[in-house]
Design an enzyme around this catalytic site. Sequence first.
Site, PDB file in Angstrom:
ATOM      1  CG  HIS A  19      -4.409  -6.506  10.787  1.00 50.34           C
ATOM      2  ND1 HIS A  19      -3.501  -6.090  11.740  1.00 50.34           N
ATOM      3  CD2 HIS A  19      -4.068  -5.845   9.642  1.00 50.34           C
ATOM      4  CE1 HIS A  19      -2.678  -5.201  11.217  1.00 50.34           C
ATOM      5  NE2 HIS A  19      -2.985  -5.053   9.953  1.00 50.34           N
ATOM      6  CE  LYS A  70      -2.131  -0.937   3.898  1.00 48.52           C
ATOM      7  NZ  LYS A  70      -1.546  -2.258   4.205  1.00 48.52           N
ATOM      8  CG  ASN A 127      -2.398   2.810   7.302  1.00 47.64           C
ATOM      9  OD1 ASN A 127      -2.607   2.780   8.514  1.00 47.64           O
ATOM     10  ND2 ASN A 127      -1.639   1.906   6.695  1.00 47.64           N
TER      11      ASN A 127
END
Length: 474
Positions: A206, A134, A157
């Site tokens: 996660h 990302k 982010n």
Amino acid sequence: MGGAATSGGFEGAGGGRDVAGRRFAVLGLARTGIGVARLLARRGARVTGLDLKPRHQLPPGIDEIEQAGVRVILGPHPVEELRGADCIVISPGIPDLPEVAEAEKAGVRVVSEVEVGLWWLRAPVAAVTGTNGKSTVTTLICEMARRGGRPVFAGANLGTPLADAIDGPADTPEGLVVAELSSFQLERTSSLHARVALLLNVTDDHLDRHGSLAAYAAVKGRVFMHQTPDDFAIVRAGDEVCERLAAEGRARVLRFGAPGTEAFAEGEELVVRAPGTDELRLPRSLLRIRGTHNQDNALASLLAARLLDVPPAAMAETLGTFTGLPHRMQLVGEVRGVEYYDDSKATNVGATLRAIEGLDRPGVLVAGGREKGGSYAPLREAIRRKIVRIVLIGEARRAMRAELGDLVPCEEAETLEEAVRRAAAAATPGQAVLLAPAYSSWDMFRDYVERGNRFAEAVRELAREAGREGGDGR
């Protein structure tokens, strides 16, 4: 075309949201929480900022937001403050809290800090998400647009709060916001409308937060929410999960990474065939970032930039000068003929797999950290082919050794510095030492940045010792 859809609460006349006089509780007062508290106060909201940490552990911006009228409460979160709010804003990294769940059950709206920024954003959005890649893709798209002369903001982010984009130079219909979005941010965002949305990949990560890969993937798929048939969804060719999630939206789905798609490698060229544009071919030799995964990152970025009308010259110039982000396959030293790579940002198994596959020589792997669920199985074949020894640290070290110790010799270290010395002792000239932990850093470090910096400093100490001994300590 602005970056926010028209759903959500606090709607005001003429777009945006009317929050004047409404009560907001902002949880987490690091950089992002401070940014969103400042924005809400500027828009007339009654804002309370809450953080468990003492004042001396918080950024200096606390004083600024207090002067702007934000009430700051440090220590345990008073339940009455949360239940009495009209809206709770969750900063990234804040875990699920029972007091927040109680307030939500009582009817208090709970949103991410990205959601608040989207309420007033006027610029078109390129939204980037995925388990890995990302930050690299976000940075490449931003730099290509900047070099092309367009006002651009990159954040969320990536580091700078999206709230900081509001009313800035890029926040116009002619500007561009490139937003890197984590699953934590997407799960409480409902107003996103991306002109171009990229879902790069989805692998185990996660799971301690989301419970299952399916649930995690579904949250990632929210990047396509509110897109229209005039927008574009970009996914990697052959990734069934990403393709399915993109197909559930309304945007036109484009692919990268395989011949015949809209962006692929052919011989010594990178080829981009974006709809409504002429075919673009750039020399693959322009790439300064290592690994096949980074070639994919470049292809995704080129396709997005082409759709956003970035001039080809700016795209080529960016590829030819971008050497990667810190702590992502970053060469931090060469000592006695051994190269040392810092990929501290490899905080999941998928990222570690890509780092190992990106090595062009045998290597010693330094891995381990805070356990967060997922399987080590995807690493086995790459380790068998490219890794000669593993040095393990952190909470996950014994579990990793139990699963991977049958492949190559494994040993454990109590500190990262000890791990670097053990890896250096095992590596021979022409090999590499790779820090690619596969886990988060919070069991031993403040964050992945501190972990990477500590690794680099340990390598520099090796180089100093080699220099004193008359060896090659470049």
